[in-house]
Design a protein around this motif. Structure first.
Motif, PDB file in Angstrom:
ATOM      1  N   SER A 108       0.828  -1.211   0.000  1.00  0.00           N
ATOM      2  CA  SER A 108       0.000   0.000   0.000  1.00  0.00           C
ATOM      3  C   SER A 108       0.866   1.268   0.000  1.00  0.00           C
ATOM      4  O   SER A 108       1.997   1.267   0.485  1.00  0.00           O
ATOM      5  CB  SER A 108      -0.885  -0.004   1.251  1.00  0.00           C
ATOM      6  N   LYS A 109       0.283   2.336  -0.562  1.00  0.00           N
ATOM      7  CA  LYS A 109       0.996   3.623  -0.545  1.00  0.00           C
ATOM      8  C   LYS A 109       0.898   4.260   0.845  1.00  0.00           C
ATOM      9  O   LYS A 109       1.700   5.108   1.203  1.00  0.00           O
ATOM     10  CB  LYS A 109       0.384   4.568  -1.577  1.00  0.00           C
ATOM     11  N   ASN A 110      -0.115   3.876   1.590  1.00  0.00           N
ATOM     12  CA  ASN A 110      -0.291   4.438   2.940  1.00  0.00           C
ATOM     13  C   ASN A 110      -0.298   3.332   3.994  1.00  0.00           C
ATOM     14  O   ASN A 110      -1.302   3.108   4.672  1.00  0.00           O
ATOM     15  CB  ASN A 110      -1.618   5.202   3.046  1.00  0.00           C
ATOM     16  N   PRO A 111       0.817   2.628   4.132  1.00  0.00           N
ATOM     17  CA  PRO A 111       0.792   1.486   5.071  1.00  0.00           C
ATOM     18  C   PRO A 111       0.489   1.906   6.498  1.00  0.00           C
ATOM     19  O   PRO A 111      -0.055   1.124   7.266  1.00  0.00           O
ATOM     20  CB  PRO A 111       2.194   0.894   4.944  1.00  0.00           C
ATOM     21  N   GLU A 112       0.808   3.160   6.849  1.00  0.00           N
ATOM     22  CA  GLU A 112       0.581   3.567   8.245  1.00  0.00           C
ATOM     23  C   GLU A 112      -0.908   3.698   8.578  1.00  0.00           C
ATOM     24  O   GLU A 112      -1.290   3.696   9.745  1.00  0.00           O
ATOM     25  CB  GLU A 112       1.336   4.863   8.592  1.00  0.00           C
ATOM     26  N   SER A 113      -1.758   3.777   7.521  1.00  0.00           N
ATOM     27  CA  SER A 113      -3.201   3.883   7.792  1.00  0.00           C
ATOM     28  C   SER A 113      -3.818   2.528   8.143  1.00  0.00           C
ATOM     29  O   SER A 113      -4.949   2.455   8.618  1.00  0.00           O
ATOM     30  CB  SER A 113      -3.919   4.480   6.583  1.00  0.00           C
ATOM     31  N   PHE A 114      -3.063   1.436   7.909  1.00  0.00           N
ATOM     32  CA  PHE A 114      -3.589   0.111   8.260  1.00  0.00           C
ATOM     33  C   PHE A 114      -3.608  -0.036   9.785  1.00  0.00           C
ATOM     34  O   PHE A 114      -2.703   0.448  10.463  1.00  0.00           O
ATOM     35  CB  PHE A 114      -2.725  -0.991   7.652  1.00  0.00           C
ATOM     36  N   GLY A 115      -4.646  -0.687  10.283  1.00  0.00           N
ATOM     37  CA  GLY A 115      -4.773  -0.837  11.734  1.00  0.00           C
ATOM     38  C   GLY A 115      -5.513   0.332  12.360  1.00  0.00           C
ATOM     39  O   GLY A 115      -5.755   0.347  13.557  1.00  0.00           O
ATOM     40  N   LYS A 116      -5.867   1.305  11.518  1.00  0.00           N
ATOM     41  CA  LYS A 116      -6.583   2.464  12.057  1.00  0.00           C
ATOM     42  C   LYS A 116      -7.933   2.640  11.375  1.00  0.00           C
ATOM     43  O   LYS A 116      -8.546   3.696  11.472  1.00  0.00           O
ATOM     44  CB  LYS A 116      -5.735   3.725  11.857  1.00  0.00           C
ATOM     45  N   GLY A 117      -8.356   1.607  10.641  1.00  0.00           N
ATOM     46  CA  GLY A 117      -9.669   1.696   9.993  1.00  0.00           C
ATOM     47  C   GLY A 117      -9.563   1.906   8.494  1.00  0.00           C
ATOM     48  O   GLY A 117     -10.371   2.614   7.905  1.00  0.00           O
ATOM     49  N   ASN A 118      -8.577   1.272   7.865  1.00  0.00           N
ATOM     50  CA  ASN A 118      -8.455   1.349   6.413  1.00  0.00           C
ATOM     51  C   ASN A 118      -9.288   0.220   5.785  1.00  0.00           C
ATOM     52  O   ASN A 118      -9.042  -0.952   6.066  1.00  0.00           O
ATOM     53  CB  ASN A 118      -6.977   1.193   6.027  1.00  0.00           C
ATOM     54  N   PRO A 119     -10.274   0.559   4.927  1.00  0.00           N
ATOM     55  CA  PRO A 119     -11.106  -0.495   4.335  1.00  0.00           C
ATOM     56  C   PRO A 119     -10.289  -1.560   3.597  1.00  0.00           C
ATOM     57  O   PRO A 119     -10.693  -2.720   3.536  1.00  0.00           O
ATOM     58  CB  PRO A 119     -11.996   0.269   3.358  1.00  0.00           C
ATOM     59  N   ALA A 120      -9.128  -1.178   3.074  1.00  0.00           N
ATOM     60  CA  ALA A 120      -8.303  -2.156   2.337  1.00  0.00           C
ATOM     61  C   ALA A 120      -7.902  -3.328   3.237  1.00  0.00           C
ATOM     62  O   ALA A 120      -7.745  -4.463   2.760  1.00  0.00           O
ATOM     63  CB  ALA A 120      -7.068  -1.466   1.778  1.00  0.00           C
ATOM     64  N   GLY A 121      -7.752  -3.070   4.547  1.00  0.00           N
ATOM     65  CA  GLY A 121      -7.403  -4.146   5.478  1.00  0.00           C
ATOM     66  C   GLY A 121      -8.520  -5.166   5.592  1.00  0.00           C
ATOM     67  O   GLY A 121      -8.282  -6.374   5.619  1.00  0.00           O
ATOM     68  N   ILE A 122      -9.763  -4.670   5.626  1.00  0.00           N
ATOM     69  CA  ILE A 122     -10.916  -5.590   5.704  1.00  0.00           C
ATOM     70  C   ILE A 122     -11.029  -6.375   4.399  1.00  0.00           C
ATOM     71  O   ILE A 122     -11.280  -7.583   4.399  1.00  0.00           O
ATOM     72  CB  ILE A 122     -12.225  -4.806   5.951  1.00  0.00           C
ATOM     73  N   ILE A 123     -10.839  -5.666   3.296  1.00  0.00           N
ATOM     74  CA  ILE A 123     -10.946  -6.330   1.985  1.00  0.00           C
ATOM     75  C   ILE A 123      -9.939  -7.480   1.911  1.00  0.00           C
ATOM     76  O   ILE A 123     -10.273  -8.602   1.532  1.00  0.00           O
ATOM     77  CB  ILE A 123     -10.712  -5.310   0.847  1.00  0.00           C
ATOM     78  N   ALA A 124      -8.687  -7.189   2.304  1.00  0.00           N
ATOM     79  CA  ALA A 124      -7.640  -8.216   2.226  1.00  0.00           C
ATOM     80  C   ALA A 124      -7.969  -9.397   3.125  1.00  0.00           C
ATOM     81  O   ALA A 124      -7.921 -10.554   2.702  1.00  0.00           O
ATOM     82  CB  ALA A 124      -6.305  -7.611   2.630  1.00  0.00           C
ATOM     83  N   SER A 125      -8.342  -9.103   4.357  1.00  0.00           N
ATOM     84  CA  SER A 125      -8.579 -10.155   5.324  1.00  0.00           C
ATOM     85  C   SER A 125      -9.760 -11.046   4.926  1.00  0.00           C
ATOM     86  O   SER A 125      -9.664 -12.277   4.927  1.00  0.00           O
ATOM     87  CB  SER A 125      -8.841  -9.511   6.680  1.00  0.00           C
ATOM     88  N   GLU A 126     -10.875 -10.420   4.554  1.00  0.00           N
ATOM     89  CA  GLU A 126     -12.085 -11.204   4.281  1.00  0.00           C
ATOM     90  C   GLU A 126     -12.045 -11.928   2.932  1.00  0.00           C
ATOM     91  O   GLU A 126     -12.532 -13.045   2.816  1.00  0.00           O
ATOM     92  CB  GLU A 126     -13.324 -10.311   4.385  1.00  0.00           C
ATOM     93  N   SER A 127     -11.469 -11.297   1.899  1.00  0.00           N
ATOM     94  CA  SER A 127     -11.376 -12.047   0.638  1.00  0.00           C
ATOM     95  C   SER A 127     -10.347 -13.159   0.803  1.00  0.00           C
ATOM     96  O   SER A 127     -10.464 -14.221   0.197  1.00  0.00           O
ATOM     97  CB  SER A 127     -11.059 -11.128  -0.542  1.00  0.00           C
TER      98      SER A 127
END
Lengths: 506, 346
Positions: A286-305
């Protein structure tokens, strides 16, 4: 038409019922898809093979998907494979975006499930051929790669890695089991506790202790919070969910579904690794890795898919080699053996009707899961508005029941829940980090077995570098992940320093 | 309908009358019995045998029997805690082999527990080589060991999987003393691990079963996954009782080719080593004898009917009912035979 032979109202009903019950099992902390399948397995006796499998596959798909509900709304993963969903889902729910987070999770689950089902349908035998190229060495490196996520997930890298290693250490308590090819000897058990700890701490009680009980203890310490009111929660017209969330996330969706499928086809790597690896891949690229763990939808997408990608993947070795890809498909073998059907390399060719019926059952289960959960979201999202003095006792009760039943009624599992609940509460005070700890705890045993078996088999440490091109590729990924984490930590430190300086200079 | 005292009493009485035959049949046994098994897998033969027997027995006795796949260690623990007869255990020869091999968490079932009636045999315990292996038969393997070649055998240590390996080493010792050192174990876990050890070229021989490996033997020789049976440990008498059609492409006559006497793995130079994987019940040592008697009688009744026997055969199990006294004596004798073989190679 042969399809109509199994596509009966009963078959469709069982898929729907299975999916619904599966979602409920997945959504209750401490109850898992595996448990749902185990409970219903004896029913397949009377249902016959096609109908029995319809029920079990519905439970499987529903159970894997249901885990996202408590992960997002309460921060308690319903199943081990939805741990990474809590990292971004729960912060979103705390911001009042629970409904949006749930919708993202459910759409991702559907996409993951369908992509892996397509892989199963079109490429099962070829994927199985590829899977057997993975020996102990490659499997160890995959686990090692997943373990590197500990660094990326840490707030403080040193303490995070320490927490991860502590998790690995605690996971190794107990016997080195002969069923894993071990020597059957006890190790690391404190004297006098051999009776209870001969197989170590069970995963589920540890998980719900750390995530469920610890949260309740923390809340109790600060006094009973009022909780969010319905006004704070963005539901219905206020939820502002649009498909635009997925813009720019197609690569993430496909990559995570692919990782999930791939982990599924490798027997013995384990379901939790699927979502952990997908999450790591999404964060490091990700271009904004620091936003992960703080409510980035991309984290949910990765985990659930990723975790739903597992469902089709785990069926590949089951149906092409007779070898289950994860704990739940290991139970599905029971449905075949109870009906006297052999599963092995000739299964698909010998049983085309059963193969078709399984594919259709999984397809319908995925669609049913999506419809049931998508339309129930608005009401599910309101769970967070339930007053905490009502919600917490209910969660606590479910955690205790889940811990007690997970191994068919072992009281020590309830003590484990309590021990790790208190540990989780104390850990934050000691600045230990729970996320790397649990990842170490989950992956530790497989890492140990594959490491030892690699050395036993090949007799040299250099084999980890020279075994195959797959091993070398995995090393490249491991290095990429480690370097990415270091750069991220440095950037974060520099940013904090700059902020501190800015504050110091008025 | 209005619900008054009379209707409630009438309903309660009808329920009591309906429940009467069941209560009578199971008067010595608890209404709900938990059958723990010595395996954590619900896809394996132990769960399958337990499910079939529990289903028939629960109908016969009018009680509920719930099968729980808890594994050997938890199974023995659960059994040891419960003297009321609400927990019974179903397991196979691993119950005493694990103890003979000194595996932690495997108590001596003949000491702290009561070993009960035998139920059924899985005749499928097998050893296989890769289809393109230079070793085509057990004789090839033992000859190679005698000639100083190292033979690697993938097993799961400490149980049914290891006993055949021990027998191979024993046969090598009888044939050419010292050659048993050339037959070495590759300790692995599940069947998937054993297969993978062969695919990776880490094992020359693997332990497996007719049920799990037959389809691999039907693959063409140029397939990396193709295998060949070299030895079935079951006695010829047991195999003779299996369905004539066998399993998959392997008929009963084919099976007999791989078993004693056609395939000989000697015990002492004159008789062959054989091993039938038998399933039996184990009880808490303080369980009431009337309860054990009731289970014995229930089992005798279901094994006297064709339904259970047919169902077992269909699932490739050989019915093998012996009441508690005979079963226990038989298993103790069997244990003593294998103890001699294991001790000789220590």
């Amino acid at each position: 038409m042969p399809i109509l032979e199994f596509l009966t109202p009963m078959y469709v009903f069982l898929i729907l019922a299975g999916t619904l019950v599966g979602i409920i099992f997945g959504a209750i902390p401490g109850m898992t898809a595996t448990m749902a399948v185990a409970v219903c397995l004896p029913l397949t006796y009377s249902l016959g093979l096609d109908n029995g499998l319809a029920l079990l596959l519905g439970l499987y798909v529903g159970g894997i998907s249901g885990g996202l509900v408590p992960a997002i709304l309460l921060g308690i993963p319903g199943t081990p494979s939805s741990i990474t969903t809590t990292f971004d889902g729960y912060p979103m729910a705390q911001r009042g975006e629970g409904e949006k987070a749930l919708r993202i999770g459910i759409v991702s689950s559907l996409v993951g499930g369908l992509i892996s089902l397509a892989a199963l349908f079109f490429f099962a035998p070829a994927l199985a051929e590829f899977a057997i190229k993975f020996s102990y060495v490659e499997k160890f490196l995959i686990i090692f790669f997943a373990l590197t996520v500990m660094a990326a997930l840490s707030e403080d890298m040193l303490l995070g890695i320490f927490s991860g290693f502590l998790g690995i250490f605690i996971s190794l308590i107990g016997v080195y089991d002969v069923t894993d090819g071990g020597n059957g000897e006890y190790r690391l058990i404190p004297p006098g506790l051999e009776y209870w700890l001969d197989y170590g701490f069970s995963l589920l009680p540890v998980l719900i202790g750390l995530f469920g009980l610890a949260t309740i203890l923390e809340a109790a310490e600060v006094g009973m919070p009022k909780g969010q009111s319905l006004k704070d929660i963005k539901v219905g017209a206020h939820s502002r969910f649009s498909w635009g969330v997925f813009k720019g996330q197609v690569t993430n969706l496909v990559r995570s579904s692919g990782i999930g499928t791939f982990v599924g086809i490798l027997p013995g790597v384990g379901g939790s690794a699927a979502s952990i690896l997908s999450y790591t891949a999404a964060k490091t690229s990700s271009k904004n890795p620091e936003s992960f763990g703080k409510g980035n939808p991309a984290g949910i997408i990765a985990s659930e898919s990723g975790n739903n990608g597992l469902t089709g993947g785990a069926m590949v070795p089951l149906l092409s080699l007779g070898i289950p890809g994860d704990a739940t498909t290991a139970l599905l073998i029971g449905a075949f053996t109870l009906q006297g059907v052999q599963v092995g390399p000739l299964f698909i060719g010998n049983n085309p009707a059963t193969w078709d019926s399984m594919i259709i059952a999984m397809l319908l289960a995925n669609i049913a899961m999506f419809i049931m959960m998508y339309f129930a979201i608005r009401w599910l999202a309101m769970v967070v508005a339930v007053p905490k003095h009502i919600l917490f006792p209910v969660i606590l009760m479910m955690c205790v029941i889940g811990a007690y039943t997970i191994n068919y009624g072992i009281m020590f599992d309830v003590w484990t829940l309590l021990i790790f609940g208190i540990f989780g509460w104390l850990a934050t005070k000691l600045r230990l980090e729970v996320a790397p700890f649990i990842i170490g705890f989950i992956l530790g045993p497989s890492a140990e077995i594959y490491f030892i078996k690699s050395l036993e088999s090949f007799g040299t440490l250099t084999i980890f570098f020279t075994k195959s091109w797959i091993a070398m590729l995995l090393w490249a990924l491991i290095l990429g992940s480690v370097i990415g984490s270091i750069m991220l930590a440095r950037r974060k430190a520099a940013l904090e320093l700059a902020q501190a300086q800015a504050q110091a200079e008025p | 309908m209005k619900l008054n005292r009379r209707t409630v009493m009438a309903a309660a009485a009808s329920v009591a009358i309906l429940a009467q035959p069941m209560m009578a049949a199971a008067q010595d046994l608890p209404r709900n019995v938990r059958m723990v098994i010595g395996s954590t897998s619900t896809g394996g033969d132990t769960y399958q045998a337990a499910s079939i027997v529990a289903d028939a027995l629960s109908k016969q006795l009018g009680i509920n029997i719930k099968v729980d796949a808890v594994g050997p260690s938890e199974g023995f623990k659960a059994l040891g805690r419960d003297k009321r007869g609400t927990t019974i255990m179903l397991f196979h020869d691993h119950a005493y082999l694990g103890n003979l091999y000194g595996i932690a968490g495997n108590p001596d079932p003949f000491d702290g527990y009561l070993v009960g009636p035998t139920l059924t045999i899985n005749p499928g315990n097998a050893y296989l080589v890769a289809k393109n292996s230079p070793y085509q038969t057990m004789d090839d393997i033992l000859t190679a060991a005698a000639n100083g070649e190292r033979i690697r055998v993938a097993i799961q240590p400490g149980g049914v999987s290891e006993i055949g390996f021990t027998a191979m080493r024993n046969a090598a010792r009888v044939r050419a003393p010292g050659s048993e050192e050339n037959i070495v174990p590759v300790n692995t876990g599940s069947q998937a691990d054993k297969n993978q050890a062969m695919f990776d070229g880490l094992a020359d021989v693997i332990n497996g079963s007719i049920q799990a490996n037959e389809q691999f033997t039907a693959l063409p020789e140029n397939d990396q996954k193709a295998m060949r049976f070299v030895w079935l440990t079951a006695t010829p008498e047991t195999l003779q009782k299996s369905p004539e059609a066998g399993m998959g492409a392997l008929s009963r006559d084919d099976m007999l080719q791989y078993a004693s006497p056609q395939t000989s793995v000697t015990l002492d130079g004159t008789t062959d080593f054989t091993f039938d994987k038998e399933f039996f019940l184990i009880y808490n040592k303080d369980m009431k004898p009337e309860m054990m008697q009731a289970i014995d009688e229930g089992l005798a009744a279901v094994f006297a009917q064709d339904e259970l026997n047919a169902r077992l055969l269909e699932a490739f199990f050989i019915p093998d009912f012996q009441p508690m006294a005979e079963g226990s004596a038989h298993l103790m004798k069997k244990r003593d035979t294998y103890r001699e073989v294991i001790d000789a190679l220590k």
